[in-house]
Enzyme design. Structure first.
Site, PDB file in Angstrom:
ATOM      1  N   GLU A  29     118.514   8.214  18.774  1.00 48.62           N
ATOM      2  CA  GLU A  29     117.646   8.022  17.792  1.00 48.62           C
ATOM      3  C   GLU A  29     116.231   8.720  18.195  1.00 48.62           C
ATOM      4  OE1 GLU A  29     116.450   3.960  17.554  1.00 48.62           O
ATOM      5  OE2 GLU A  29     118.552   3.422  16.680  1.00 48.62           O
TER       6      GLU A  29
ATOM      7  N   LYS B 101     112.423   8.914  19.262  1.00 49.88           N
ATOM      8  CA  LYS B 101     111.599   7.797  19.484  1.00 49.88           C
ATOM      9  C   LYS B 101     110.172   7.949  18.761  1.00 49.88           C
ATOM     10  CE  LYS B 101     109.355   5.992  23.722  1.00 49.88           C
ATOM     11  NZ  LYS B 101     107.984   5.748  23.107  1.00 49.88           N
TER      12      LYS B 101
ATOM     13  N   ASP C 180     106.639   7.740  17.377  1.00 49.27           N
ATOM     14  CA  ASP C 180     105.446   7.527  18.024  1.00 49.27           C
ATOM     15  C   ASP C 180     104.307   7.137  17.063  1.00 49.27           C
ATOM     16  OD1 ASP C 180     103.494   7.489  20.035  1.00 49.27           O
ATOM     17  OD2 ASP C 180     103.020   9.735  20.018  1.00 49.27           O
TER      18      ASP C 180
ATOM     19  N   TYR D 162     114.007  -0.341  13.597  1.00 50.97           N
ATOM     20  CA  TYR D 162     115.120   0.294  14.352  1.00 50.97           C
ATOM     21  C   TYR D 162     115.972  -0.471  15.320  1.00 50.97           C
ATOM     22  CZ  TYR D 162     110.976   0.549  17.361  1.00 50.97           C
ATOM     23  OH  TYR D 162     109.728   0.520  18.076  1.00 50.97           O
TER      24      TYR D 162
ATOM     25  N   LYS E 108     111.796  11.835  27.052  1.00 49.35           N
ATOM     26  CA  LYS E 108     110.703  12.197  26.157  1.00 49.35           C
ATOM     27  C   LYS E 108     110.441  13.660  26.225  1.00 49.35           C
ATOM     28  CE  LYS E 108     106.888   9.599  27.244  1.00 49.35           C
ATOM     29  NZ  LYS E 108     105.776   8.961  26.712  1.00 49.35           N
TER      30      LYS E 108
ATOM     31  N   CYS F  70      73.219  30.564   7.166  1.00 49.02           N
ATOM     32  CA  CYS F  70      74.736  30.808   7.195  1.00 49.02           C
ATOM     33  C   CYS F  70      75.207  31.953   8.091  1.00 49.02           C
ATOM     34  CB  CYS F  70      75.009  30.809   5.710  1.00 49.02           C
ATOM     35  SG  CYS F  70      76.738  31.590   5.467  1.00 49.02           S
TER      36      CYS F  70
ATOM     37  N   CYS G 171      76.461  34.869   5.404  1.00 49.75           N
ATOM     38  CA  CYS G 171      75.520  35.794   4.750  1.00 49.75           C
ATOM     39  C   CYS G 171      73.805  35.467   5.022  1.00 49.75           C
ATOM     40  CB  CYS G 171      75.703  35.305   3.145  1.00 49.75           C
ATOM     41  SG  CYS G 171      75.210  33.566   2.757  1.00 49.75           S
TER      42      CYS G 171
ATOM     43  N   CYS H 180      76.375  25.941   2.825  1.00 48.54           N
ATOM     44  CA  CYS H 180      75.804  27.414   2.342  1.00 48.54           C
ATOM     45  C   CYS H 180      75.729  27.369   1.060  1.00 48.54           C
ATOM     46  CB  CYS H 180      76.667  28.621   2.971  1.00 48.54           C
ATOM     47  SG  CYS H 180      76.236  30.125   2.056  1.00 48.54           S
TER      48      CYS H 180
ATOM     49  N   CYS I 210      78.456  34.652  -1.076  1.00 50.08           N
ATOM     50  CA  CYS I 210      78.519  34.794   0.403  1.00 50.08           C
ATOM     51  C   CYS I 210      79.879  35.219   0.816  1.00 50.08           C
ATOM     52  CB  CYS I 210      78.307  33.271   1.220  1.00 50.08           C
ATOM     53  SG  CYS I 210      78.997  32.931   2.828  1.00 50.08           S
TER      54      CYS I 210
HETATM   55  S1  IVH Z   1     113.808   0.144  21.208  1.00 51.55           S
HETATM   56  C1  IVH Z   1     114.297  -2.879  23.895  1.00 51.55           C
HETATM   57  N1  IVH Z   1     114.004   2.519  19.541  1.00 51.55           N
HETATM   58  O1  IVH Z   1     108.947   3.299  22.052  1.00 51.55           O
HETATM   59  C2  IVH Z   1     114.176  -1.942  23.503  1.00 51.55           C
HETATM   60  N2  IVH Z   1     111.668   1.891  20.719  1.00 51.55           N
HETATM   61  O2  IVH Z   1     108.674   1.576  25.057  1.00 51.55           O
HETATM   62  C3  IVH Z   1     113.282  -1.653  22.211  1.00 51.55           C
HETATM   63  N3  IVH Z   1     109.946   2.950  20.079  1.00 51.55           N
HETATM   64  O3  IVH Z   1     106.827   0.381  22.216  1.00 51.55           O
HETATM   65  C4  IVH Z   1     112.782  -0.509  21.880  1.00 51.55           C
HETATM   66  N4  IVH Z   1     111.166   4.502  18.719  1.00 51.55           N
HETATM   67  O4  IVH Z   1     107.891   0.541  19.927  1.00 51.55           O
HETATM   68  C5  IVH Z   1     113.160   1.466  20.328  1.00 51.55           C
HETATM   69  N5  IVH Z   1     113.968   4.390  18.055  1.00 51.55           N
HETATM   70  C6  IVH Z   1     113.114   3.293  18.762  1.00 51.55           C
HETATM   71  C7  IVH Z   1     112.024   3.478  19.041  1.00 51.55           C
HETATM   72  C8  IVH Z   1     111.249   2.773  19.963  1.00 51.55           C
HETATM   73  C9  IVH Z   1     109.773   4.155  19.283  1.00 51.55           C
HETATM   74  C10 IVH Z   1     108.877   2.389  20.734  1.00 51.55           C
HETATM   75  C11 IVH Z   1     108.856   0.958  20.777  1.00 51.55           C
HETATM   76  C12 IVH Z   1     108.172   0.938  22.312  1.00 51.55           C
HETATM   77  C13 IVH Z   1     108.089   2.479  22.955  1.00 51.55           C
HETATM   78  C14 IVH Z   1     108.989   2.212  24.276  1.00 51.55           C
END
Ligand code: IVH
Length: 672
Positions: A115, A117, A119, A229, A317, A411, A414, A427, A433
């Site tokens: 999956e 991750k 952010d 997720y 990561k 400016c 000009c 400006c 300009c």
């Molecule tokens: S699973 C027990 N899946 O990444 C495991 N976390 O520490 C539960 N995060 O704050 C997390 N994408 O919120 C999982 N596809 C994903 C995720 C994910 C982002 C976040 C999660 C956590 C941080 C990692």
């Protein structure tokens, strides 16, 4: 006490203080002062110290719990199950070792779910008997803040689970991520800066900050989306495999990511990691790695968790989006509408695979607030094609700093004396300009306006610098020889461009209005104006009051439009364009409901496949495209729509459900 022991104790205490301070800035203020990497270094240092000298551990040490603290403004609520975090690494070897461990523990049938991750801001949604009972931030992992009223404002958070496919369980606690798309993030920061408020450092902070608003109406205006997720707890439903879980979440009307994959080997993991990293910029929202999860839920249970992390998952990561560099200079850019923007010229640095050498500083008051000066060391953040931002200035090691930045009084392009309007510096020499003319010309030719592909930033600059264009109308007088005199133009491409410009001369009123770049008039309002007034003459002779009655325009923008058509200089610009042969076409009545329309699909369709849908649109005279742009007429919204929907809302493009789309087809005599 021996001196060595005393030193170690003091160091541990100092580290704890620092970590607590940064926890507070991160979790409570949503304004981190250091990078995740720097934070991790502090934590790891403390962990090492405490492991080597267990007598130093205190019950309140940050190592003894998941970081986090409540702010007091929201009610603190215990999670249905602890929201523990993932073990994470950037090292391929560590991933290999982890994979080995899983293989040894689970044998050859091992299957992973891969999956992205996400952010964003971690969130628990609890549904009781199918109804949304609360939304809780992660907090310290055991308990977080109930931000239910805010979460309820998100369109992607169902207030009741969908039960058309699958009945609702007695209790469902879902874990997911609240995401802010990159476009939305950029727009929000722009708005904040315009109101003289502090912009957010990155989309994650913007999402977290938006959730913790005291007024849900503020949250409602923020472009947020929930992506689910994991199930934290469930009563009244059983699952054996993660794929099943995700399918159930989708059945219940919760959005999940479209990018999961199954994997079995380390090679699969490597491939997925590389593929997602390559797509990272195109996703429209931030991911900071991939998560590898054992797919079998029984196996997960057997593996269990360490104090802080589940053993069955690992975050792999990507390189960070934040890097440190130096401000070599601060220049001032003049935009299309005359706004002066200070820009930091940076010692080039690679951020997540792209070299960054400039970052916006927004406006004078923002430079002052952050106290950024030439010579400073700064952290820059970059994501996708979003303009890089300076996140923070790092404390100077030694030496004297340069003088504070000052906005020029004239400016830089000009020499006209600048004016200030709130936090903005302007400006006033509109179209006179050269800097404004360059950007106006570029906008004039852009998609949604004249749509002449060949005139980008560089060509627009060259045309103005060579004196070939002094105002937009000059574009229509350009010859093949003119372009030939510019660097990089072969005769063939010059001829193609001249033909393209000639063809762009006829266009519907709304596109011409948008092309003029009247302040505050985007694609949507330009359409409203065109619909209401119909012709250029009617519009130019409209009174302020008549303009103000246009939907979505409002009094301020009506005044701006009026001023634009009555200012001697802008009036002449329009006259000259019309004299140069710009021809306003009537939006023709053509056959069928989709004739001449551009349609974009987002989300899953139930009735047909994407290729089928595309053929149908084309057979009705329309066109489909992959991406939403200012020229899109409709978006057809299917199940779990993606980022394209956010983009469409930004342009105010008409949304259509699959049902409505079918209705349109029926009107056109097509049954499905
Ligand atoms: S699973 C027990 N899946 O990444 C495991 N976390 O520490 C539960 N995060 O704050 C997390 N994408 O919120 C999982 N596809 C994903 C995720 C994910 C982002 C976040 C999660 C956590 C941080 C990692």
């Amino acid at each position: 006490m021996p001196a060595r022991t005393r030193d170690r104790r003091a160091e541990a205490e100092r580290l704890r203080e620092q970590i607590r301070h940064h926890d507070y800035l991160y979790y409570v203020r949503d304004r981190p002062a250091i990078s995740d990497e720097a934070y991790d270094r502090l934590l790891v240092r403390l962990q090492k110290l405490e492991t080597a000298h267990p007598e130093l551990v205190t019950p309140d040490s940050p190592t003894q719990r998941v970081a986090g603290r409540a702010s007091g403004a929201f009610v603190t609520v215990r999670h249905a199950a602890p929201m523990i975090s993932l073990e994470s690494t950037r090292e391929r070897d560590e991933v290999a070792r982890w994979d080995d461990r899983m293989r040894k523990a689970l044998g050859p049938t091992l299957r992973y779910l891969l999956e992205p991750k996400l952010d964003g801001a971690s969130m628990e949604l609890v549904y009781e008997r199918g109804r949304l009972a609360r939304g809780v931030t992660r907090g310290n992992g055991d308990e977080g803040e109930a931000v239910t009223a805010n979460v309820r404002t998100l369109a992607s958070v169902p207030l009741a689970l969908r039960t058309t496919v699958r009945s609702a369980p007695r209790l469902l606690s879902v874990r997911g991520e609240i995401m802010m798309g990159l476009r939305g993030f950029e727009r929000l920061n722009k708005q904040l800066v315009q109101r003289d408020e502090e912009p957010f450092a990155n989309p994650r902070n913007a999402a977290a900050g938006s959730l913790r608003q005291l007024d849900p109406r503020v949250t409602a205006e923020r472009p947020l989306r929930f992506i689910a997720y994991e199930i934290l707890a469930v009563e009244g439903a059983e699952f054996t495999d993660d794929e099943e879980v995700l399918a159930a979440l989708r059945d219940w009307g919760l959005g999940t990511t479209d990018h999961t994959e199954e994997g079995r080997t380390l090679a699969d993991i490597e491939r997925y990691h590389a593929a997602m990293n390559a797509r990272r910029d195109a996703l429209g929202y931030e991911i900071d790695g991939v998560v590898i999860k054992v797919a079998d839920l029984g196996a997960r249970e057997r593996l269990g968790a360490t104090g802080h992390h589940p053993r069955w998952a690992l975050a792999y990561k990507f390189p960070p989006r934040v890097e440190i560099t130096r401000v070599e200079d601060i220049t001032v850019q003049v935009g299309r509408t005359g706004v002066l923007t200070p820009v930091a010229l940076l010692r080039p640095v690679e951020v997540g695979g792209v070299t960054v050498s400039r970052a916006t500083l927004h406006n004078a008051s923002e430079v002052k607030r952050r106290d950024i000066r030439v010579g400073d060391t700064v952290r820059v953040y970059r994501a996708g094609d979003v303009i890089p931002e300076i996140v923070e200035r790092l404390p100077q090691r030694r030496g004297r700093r340069h003088a504070p930045f000052r906005m020029p009084a004239r400016c830089p392009a000009c020499g006209t004396r600048v004016q200030t309007e709130g936090p903005m510096t302007l400006c006033p020499n509109r179209f006179g300009c050269p800097a404004q003319l360059k950007r106006s010309l570029q906008h004039f030719a852009s998609e949604g306006a004249l749509d002449v592909q060949g005139i980008g930033e560089e060509t627009a600059n060259a045309l103005v610098d060579h004196g070939l264009v002094r105002e937009p109308a000059d574009l229509f007088a350009l010859t093949v020889d003119d372009f030939g005199s510019l660097e990089g133009f072969a005769e063939k491409s010059a001829r193609k461009l001249v033909d393209e410009i000639a063809a762009a001369r006829s266009l519907p009123l709304h596109r011409f209005l948008y092309a003029l770049g009247i302040p505050g008039i985007g694609v949507t309002v330009a359409r409203d104006l065109a619909d209401r007034f119909g012709t250029m003459d009617a519009l130019r002779s409209a009174t302020r009051a008549a303009l103000a009655e246009t939907p979505r325009l409002g009094a301020t923008r009506a005044a701006d439009v009026y001023a634009f058509f009555h200012n001697a200089r802008t009036k002449r610009v329009v006259d000259r364009l019309l004299a140069a042969g710009v021809e306003i076409t009537r939006e023709g009545r053509r056959r069928g409901p989709l004739s001449g329309k551009r349609v974009v699909f987002t989300g899953g369709l139930g009735t047909f496949t994407r290729p089928e849908a595309k053929k149908l649109v084309e057979s009705l005279g329309g066109r489909t495209s992959e991406n939403v742009g200012p020229n899109t007429d409709f978006v057809v919204v299917g199940e779990s729509p993606g980022e394209k929907l956010d983009e469409a809302r930004k342009y105010g493009i008409r949304e259509m459900s699959e049902r409505e789309f079918l209705g349109l087809l029926r009107q056109a005599g097509i049954k499905k």
